[in-house]
Design an enzyme around this catalytic site. Structure first.
Site, PDB file in Angstrom:
ATOM      1  N   HIS A 159      -4.688  -0.543   5.845  1.00  0.00           N
ATOM      2  CA  HIS A 159      -4.254   0.268   6.992  1.00  0.00           C
ATOM      3  C   HIS A 159      -5.210   0.188   8.177  1.00  0.00           C
ATOM      4  O   HIS A 159      -5.778   1.195   8.603  1.00  0.00           O
ATOM      5  CB  HIS A 159      -4.000   1.727   6.598  1.00  0.00           C
ATOM      6  N   HIS A 214       1.540   5.414  -1.727  1.00  0.00           N
ATOM      7  CA  HIS A 214       1.223   6.585  -2.551  1.00  0.00           C
ATOM      8  C   HIS A 214       2.525   7.182  -3.051  1.00  0.00           C
ATOM      9  O   HIS A 214       3.408   7.480  -2.228  1.00  0.00           O
ATOM     10  CB  HIS A 214       0.491   7.650  -1.722  1.00  0.00           C
ATOM     11  N   HIS A 238       0.862  -1.203   0.000  1.00  0.00           N
ATOM     12  CA  HIS A 238       0.000   0.000   0.000  1.00  0.00           C
ATOM     13  C   HIS A 238       0.888   1.238   0.000  1.00  0.00           C
ATOM     14  O   HIS A 238       1.501   1.575   1.010  1.00  0.00           O
ATOM     15  CB  HIS A 238      -0.905   0.016   1.237  1.00  0.00           C
ATOM     16  N   HIS A 244     -10.549   1.239   1.779  1.00  0.00           N
ATOM     17  CA  HIS A 244     -10.367   2.274   2.803  1.00  0.00           C
ATOM     18  C   HIS A 244     -11.600   2.180   3.688  1.00  0.00           C
ATOM     19  O   HIS A 244     -12.686   2.612   3.293  1.00  0.00           O
ATOM     20  CB  HIS A 244     -10.224   3.664   2.182  1.00  0.00           C
ATOM     21  N   LYS A 273      -9.200  -0.183  -5.890  1.00  0.00           N
ATOM     22  CA  LYS A 273      -9.273   0.480  -4.589  1.00  0.00           C
ATOM     23  C   LYS A 273     -10.642   1.124  -4.371  1.00  0.00           C
ATOM     24  O   LYS A 273     -11.111   1.898  -5.206  1.00  0.00           O
ATOM     25  CB  LYS A 273      -8.178   1.556  -4.509  1.00  0.00           C
ATOM     26  N   ASP A 296       1.368   2.668   3.529  1.00  0.00           N
ATOM     27  CA  ASP A 296       0.535   3.849   3.310  1.00  0.00           C
ATOM     28  C   ASP A 296       1.381   5.120   3.338  1.00  0.00           C
ATOM     29  O   ASP A 296       0.884   6.195   3.692  1.00  0.00           O
ATOM     30  CB  ASP A 296      -0.612   3.941   4.324  1.00  0.00           C
ATOM     31  N   ALA A 353      -4.047  14.801   5.392  1.00  0.00           N
ATOM     32  CA  ALA A 353      -3.771  13.506   6.026  1.00  0.00           C
ATOM     33  C   ALA A 353      -2.696  12.779   5.234  1.00  0.00           C
ATOM     34  O   ALA A 353      -2.767  12.714   4.010  1.00  0.00           O
ATOM     35  CB  ALA A 353      -5.038  12.674   6.063  1.00  0.00           C
TER      36      ALA A 353
HETATM   37  O1  DOR Z   1      -3.454   9.527   5.489  1.00  0.00           O
HETATM   38  C1  DOR Z   1      -3.822   9.244   4.362  1.00  0.00           C
HETATM   39  N1  DOR Z   1      -3.227   9.796   3.286  1.00  0.00           N
HETATM   40  N2  DOR Z   1      -4.833   8.400   4.208  1.00  0.00           N
HETATM   41  C2  DOR Z   1      -5.372   8.163   3.012  1.00  0.00           C
HETATM   42  O2  DOR Z   1      -6.292   7.403   2.938  1.00  0.00           O
HETATM   43  C3  DOR Z   1      -4.881   8.871   1.806  1.00  0.00           C
HETATM   44  C4  DOR Z   1      -3.502   9.315   1.974  1.00  0.00           C
HETATM   45  C5  DOR Z   1      -3.059  10.326   0.926  1.00  0.00           C
HETATM   46  O3  DOR Z   1      -3.284  10.095  -0.256  1.00  0.00           O
HETATM   47  O4  DOR Z   1      -2.464  11.323   1.302  1.00  0.00           O
HETATM   48 ZN    ZN Z   2      -3.407   5.075   1.441  1.00  0.00          ZN
END
Ligand code: DOR
Ligand code: ZN
Length: 347
Positions: free
Chosen positions: A178, A19, A17, A140, A103, A251, A267
């Site tokens: 997560h 980004h 997981h 999620h 997702k 994550d 976030a």
């Molecule tokens: O903390 C997070 N950041 N949770 C998520 O679900 C998305 C992620 C983000 O893309 O920044």
């Molecule tokens: Zn994520």
């Protein structure tokens, strides 16, 4: 007396997981993941989101282009599920060889989730196709109902959405992403072998005090938000149990410093610079370093039906100081444990 472990050799791990964003931001971060991990499941929450196989293929190519020269890192792409994802798109994804999962973001749950699912029933035709093709659904797991307290949103999601969904599609592979609560651990333990979960480093190292005590700490803000200590302990217990239903998914979610240190901070916690080291810290706390390899390097590949990696990485008990900030396109980001000394270094 227990002997201090000074070095651990592991099958090279994968991050299930991740980004990495796009463009210059991606170029700034992808090397961190490629250095430690052989493969990573790449989240599709770009703007606009990656909703088609054609977009996933183009994004895959951009990631390959951004990799360091000698890297054989493999990005495993995902599609962003919407109310209108059709079964034909799922078949294209299956045949593409680059898309490995889909997702589910409930609309409005988190960063770039505005195009997410408004009503799970609308996605049933796509989910039926995924079940037939063996494509995992990555979830999620938070409700978005404003009446539900943010600390309860995962637990309510399990009751209202995930349990009925799992009952409706008993053969659909589901990764509860997560996870942050004891409730999620118990749900996964009680579910069939088709349901697994990823666990981040922050949710096994920190509880919500790290967010709110002694001032607000925006760099420890992610979604789902950090929870109480008993939940952290339940997650650490699950991660270190040797149960193959629980595996590594960082994550890692980079945001520029200004977007975090803001009146409405984003976030996301960036952990890719020392991901394996962070997990080692948590596993050592639980006296379970011997369980790290299964969690980090075996169980995820097994769940996805992919071969385990064949080369190794080594973790040395050798201190490193995490930089106060890292380059991020034209700006900077503040990494997890910024400015602190941690006991392990991966090689
Ligand atoms: O903390 C997070 N950041 N949770 C998520 O679900 C998305 C992620 C983000 O893309 O920044
Ligand atoms: Zn994520």
């Amino acid at each position: 007396m227990r002997q201090t472990i000074t070095q651990i050799s592991l099958t090279r791990p994968d991050d299930w997981h991740l980004h990495v964003r796009d463009g210059a931001a991606m170029a700034a971060v992808i090397g961190h993941t490629a250095k430690q991990f052989a493969r990573a499941i790449i989240m599709p929450n770009l703007t606009p989101p990656v909703t088609s196989t054609a977009q996933a293929e183009a994004y895959h190519e951009r990631i390959l282009q951004a990799l360091p020269q000698d890297s054989d890192f493999q990005p495993l792409m995902t599609l962003y599920l919407t109310d209108t994802t059709n079964p034909g798109e799922i078949t294209r994804a299956k045949n593409s060889g680059v898309v490995f999962a889909v997702k589910l973001y409930p609309a409005g749950a988190t960063t770039n989730s505005a195009s997410g699912v408004t009503q799970i029933q609308k996605t049933y035709p796509a989910l039926a196709a995924m079940e037939a093709h063996g494509i995992p659904l990555l979830v999620h797991g938070e409700v978005t109902d404003p009446a539900v307290d943010v600390f309860d949103r995962e637990q309510v999601f399990i009751e209202q959405q995930l349990a009925p969904l799992a009952a409706q599609f008993p053969n659909l592979k589901i990764v509860f992403e997560h996870i942050t609560t004891r409730d999620a651990v118990n749900f996964v333990l009680e579910a069939g072998a088709n349901i697994a979960a990823t666990i981040t480093p922050q949710h096994i190292l920190l509880n919500r005090n790290a967010l709110l005590v002694g001032g607000i700490h925006p760099h420890n803000y992610c979604l789902p938000v950090l929870k109480r200590e008993p939940h952290r302990q339940a997650l650490l217990g699950a991660a270190t149990s040797g149960n193959p239903k629980f595996f590594l998914g960082t994550d890692s979610a980079p945001h520029r410093r200004g977007a975090k240190e803001s009146a409405c901070g984003c976030a996301g916690i960036y952990s890719a610079h020392a991901a394996l080291e962070f997990y080692a810290m948590a596993f050592e706390q639980a006296a379970a370093l011997d369980k790290l390899e299964g969690f980090a390097s075996h169980f995820g590949a097994d769940f996805y039906g992919l071969p385990r990696n064949t080369d190794n990485v080594t973790l040395q008990r050798s201190e490193q100081t995490i930089p106060a900030e890292l380059p991020f396109g034209d700006e900077t980001l503040v990494p997890f444990f910024a400015g602190e000394v941690i006991p392990w270094t991966a090689q």
